[in-house]
Design an enzyme around this catalytic site. Sequence first.
Site, short mmCIF file in Angstrom:
data_model
loop_
_atom_site.label_atom_id
_atom_site.label_comp_id
_atom_site.label_asym_id
_atom_site.label_seq_id
_atom_site.Cartn_x
_atom_site.Cartn_y
_atom_site.Cartn_z
N ASP A 119 0.56 -1.24 0.08
CA ASP A 119 0.06 0.02 -0.09
C ASP A 119 0.90 1.37 -0.09
O ASP A 119 0.47 2.22 -0.17
CB ASP A 119 -0.98 0.03 1.27
N GLY B 96 9.89 -12.09 -0.95
CA GLY B 96 10.59 -11.65 -0.03
C GLY B 96 11.62 -12.52 0.81
O GLY B 96 12.48 -12.40 1.23
N ASP C 82 6.58 -5.46 6.57
CA ASP C 82 5.30 -5.06 6.48
C ASP C 82 4.42 -5.94 5.87
O ASP C 82 3.83 -5.88 4.90
CB ASP C 82 5.25 -3.63 5.95
N THR D 24 1.17 -9.30 5.95
CA THR D 24 -0.13 -9.64 6.31
C THR D 24 0.06 -10.50 7.61
O THR D 24 1.11 -10.80 8.02
CB THR D 24 -0.91 -10.57 5.34
#
Length: 304
Positions: free
Chosen positions: A91, A143, A160, A162
């Site tokens: 985001d 990642g 960052d 979920t």
Amino acid sequence: MPLTDDGCWLSETERPGLEQRIRVLEMLYAGRSEYQEIQVVVTAPFGRALLLDGILQTSETDEFLYHEMLVHPALVSLAQPRRVLIIGGGDGGCLRRVLEHPVQEVVQVELDSQVVAVSRRYLPSISAGAFDDPRVRVIYGDGIAYVAEGNERFDAIIVDSTDPAGPSLGLFSADFYCHAASLLSENGLLVSQTGSPLYMMPEFLNAYRNLRRAFASVRPCLALVPSYPGAWWTFCVAGQGAATLDLTREEIERRTRERGLKLRYYSPEIHFASVTLPPFLAAVLASPQTFPPESAYPVLYPAT
Ligand code: SPD
């Protein structure tokens, strides 16, 4: 479970018998990427919000609480944060806060290009142009693999992600943390969102224990993010030095002023408050190897 049958409520059940409902006014986007279901909804209490597989990830009205606390305690602790790696964070709210620091390069590894595209289109206030900054290199990929195979050095690595499930699970593993530690510069720090200290205690403890295997010092920080179940949220900051996050008020004031940080939540007082643990949590972390008894918790726990 994304939305209730009538489509009017976003419903998240963290534990049996415990449900958080948020009123949904409008669906702005609904689609499915290679990895997950992506939705952007307008909610009554929080404005526009990004949902991944039906779980609220961030909202335009309370994202600052989460993203400032994910980024600033760790980066303010670094005298010279030059190179930063972000894992996830599609985001762009984390990236935007990282760019307020004197960084020369930010590498962001995000699994799902659709999350970035949808967020930029429907939630532009969250990234606020951060993806266009020339210091940013976005890599679409895994990642976990990037960190395992990488040989670049970073002053900070920010996870960052979920919640720990599906593709994110490995981001909370000891292997991942060990690989990440090997990419950090001498005084480098890793920070990860680590969930609710109440409703997600097993997941939080798992992350904390695994971080302790890779780092000499692990400091949990607490903050409030009202759009998340339970509102109370944790971030763990890990490093190899003993004094991770131990700054004086003067150092925090000077660095936030010199860097021109745009702060709505983080401050010297919040920095000190966030690392002050309530006794029940301090007790749990004092013996993280033994799974603590139910009586250690202020809510009925664990429930399966
Ligand atoms: N329960 C949802 C937790 C989501 C944490 N990460 C959100 C990413 C925001 N950039």
